[in-house]
Write an enzyme that holds these catalytic residues in place. Structure first.
Site, PDB file in Angstrom:
ATOM      1  N   LYS A  24       0.841  -1.198   0.000  1.00  0.00           N
ATOM      2  CA  LYS A  24       0.000   0.000   0.000  1.00  0.00           C
ATOM      3  C   LYS A  24       0.877   1.250   0.000  1.00  0.00           C
ATOM      4  CE  LYS A  24      -3.937  -1.932   2.564  1.00  0.00           C
ATOM      5  NZ  LYS A  24      -4.955  -1.841   1.528  1.00  0.00           N
TER       6      LYS A  24
ATOM      7  N   ARG B  88     -10.433 -11.593   2.229  1.00  0.00           N
ATOM      8  CA  ARG B  88     -11.310 -12.655   1.714  1.00  0.00           C
ATOM      9  C   ARG B  88     -10.664 -14.024   1.857  1.00  0.00           C
ATOM     10  NH1 ARG B  88     -11.506  -9.500  -3.867  1.00  0.00           N
ATOM     11  NH2 ARG B  88     -11.503  -7.861  -2.306  1.00  0.00           N
TER      12      ARG B  88
END
Ligand code: BES
Ligand code: MN
Ligand code: ZN
Length: 487
Positions: free
Chosen positions: A269, A343
């Site tokens: 990120k 996920r």
């Protein structure tokens, strides 16, 4: 915060808080004149949220009186009481000695729970993990005792409801503490220790699986995300089963994303996106907060809570793009983006929950996608799923608690988009379109036919612009919502 019902109308606390309706006068007899004067002068109209501090020079009266407008008594709503309860506390927090007298006009009889919630949520001390001067300052500002001075009321019922609100809010504040805590203090290791306390408090059976066990069980998705971290992953499983539950009744499975720091992994990120990624375990914190309440609130359901806990970091051992993992369910996944890690850990946790408990419903809660935050901002969580009844019930619970959720769709083509070419699935399809839906579509592959709802709390778990009863940073979103649904 301690709540007491006082016998006399006027007390000795240095501040007396007086909620005022614009269309109805109600106050202790001693303060009637003051209130009338203020209204007559037009200085104070009692509009919703309006405040005025009066310092009467009279020994028989409180040192300070805070008037707070509640607007039209006919338009009073739960949400308004929660907000104004919070405003009262925030207004007196910084200049009083921790004791407040609070007048309760009969018009607020029905809203004890919301009042308690608003007050305790506002009383949150955000400095738990700070040391030194700032910590002292925040601790000093906390209100320790509120003396309720009800006008006319069924006192027992009111007290019960206010305490119920305070208890709910305490669990939210606990969840906020976990989310605000930095990664060096709040991580898979410390959280699994925390789980022992939580499980003990609600009489839940606790199982904590360590890295070796996860590997042995074949949880390739969770283990894969953990590869870059020096700290070992954990899977925390709590089972709450109160007595008197029939064998036939199926359990509710709650699964909370517990990424204790999300660097993004090799899809690292950038600076603006990595700040606050300690918050990426807010789903797990919501499950912990909820479990703290199950017994206290007398929930009569069989509830399972599972939280997969790990950092998502880089390093020579870390997972790489195009790695292929086999999940606990047997399905294979190509890691097309190491930053779509939530996920993955949810997939293994859900599959484990299904295999061991065969639940009747699954609700997962996760700071899953930036896309959901872009779509819905910081006032609505995304709600996706495969079952209309469950979705409707969660929408209703959201309205009742002001933890609002908004239903987003999962098109069958979004599910197709998550299919792999050499594996069953990919974890990110990279188009940047409908990110929240596709995240949910991936998770759906692991829930089978079980009624399931997914709460994407990326936008609401940690905020810059808090609601009246919230604070900057962690909100504790989900605890009140899940409790409302379960109770
Ligand atoms: N933890 C993030 C999502 C997030 C973003 C939470 C902002 C809170 C605030 C999640 O793991 C993530 O990185 N999601 C990716 C998914 C993408 C790679 C498919 C995202 O949203 O960019
Ligand atoms: Mn990520
Ligand atoms: Zn994440």
């Amino acid at each position: 915060m301690k709540i007491e019902i006082a016998k006399k109308a006027i007390g000795t606390a240095a501040v007396f808080v007086l909620p005022v309706f614009s269309d109805k006068q109600s106050s202790p007899a001693e303060l009637k004149k003051i209130l009338e004067n203020r209204k007559k002068n037009g200085d104070f109209k009692a509009k919703s949220g309006e405040t005025m501090l009066i310092v009467p020079d009279d020994e028989k009266l409180p040192e300070k009186i805070l008037l707070i407008g509640f607007g039209d008594s006919k338009k009073i709503k739960p949400e308004k009481v929660r907000n104004l309860g919070a405003k009262m506390i925030k207004s007196v927090k910084h200049y009083e000695k921790g004791i407040v007298d609070l007048w309760l006009p009969a018009g607020l009889n029905m809203f004890g729970k919301e009042l308690g919630e608003g007050m305790e949520l506002a009383n949150y001390n955000p400095a738990k993990y700070v040391t030194g001067k700032s910590k002292e300052k925040h601790a000093k500002a906390e209100i320790k005792t509120v003396n309720l001075r009800p006008e006319k009321i069924d006192k027992k019922k009111l007290m019960e409801n206010v305490l119920k609100g305070v208890t709910l809010a305490e669990a939210v504040n606990y969840s906020r503490d976990l989310v605000n805590g930095p990664n060096n203090l709040i991580n898979a290791e410390t959280l699994s220790r925390e789980a022992q306390k939580v499980a003990k408090e609600c009489g839940a059976k606790l199982t904590v699986l360590n890295k070796k066990q996860l590997e042995k069980l074949g949880m390739g998705a969770l283990v894969g995300v953990n590869l870059g971290s020096e700290r070992e992953a954990r899977l925390v499983v709590m089972e709450y089963k109160p007595s008197g539950i029939s064998k036939k009744e199926k359990s509710v499975l709650l699964v909370g994303k517990g990424i204790t720091f999300d660097s993004g992994g090799y899809n690292l990120k950038p600076t603006q996106a990595i700040v606050n990624m300690k918050e990426d375990m807010a789903g797990a914190a919501a499950v912990f907060g909820t479990f703290k309440l199950l017994k206290k609130m007398g929930v009569k359901k069989h509830v399972i809570g599972i939280t997969p806990l790990t950092d998502n970091l880089i390093g020579s051992k870390a997972q790489k793009v195009n790695d292929i993992v086999t999940t606990f369910s047997g399905k294979t996944v190509e890691i097309t983006n190491t930053d779509a890690e939530g996920r993955l850990v949810l997939a293994d946790a859900i599959a484990y929950g299904i295999k061991h408990y065969n639940p009747g419903q699954i609700i997962d809660i996760a700071t899953l996608t930036g896309a959901c935050m872009v779509a819905l901002g910081d006032r609505y969580a995304g709600l996706l799923g495969n079952n209309k009844k469950l979705i409707d019930e969660l929408m209703k619970a959201g309205e009742n608690t002001d933890e609002l959720v908004w239903h987003l769709p999962i098109h069958r083509d979004y599910r197709k988009a998550m299919k792999g070419t050499i594996t069953d699935l990919i974890n990110s399809e990279g188009s940047g379109l409908a990110g929240a839906s596709k995240g949910a579509a991936f998770i759906q592959e692991f829930v089978g036919k079980t009624p399931w709802a997914h709460l994407d709390i990326a936008g609401v778990a940690f905020v810059k612009h808090p609601k009246p009863y919230d604070h900057k940073d962690a909100t504790g979103f989900g605890v009140r919502l899940l409790m409302e649904y379960l109770n």
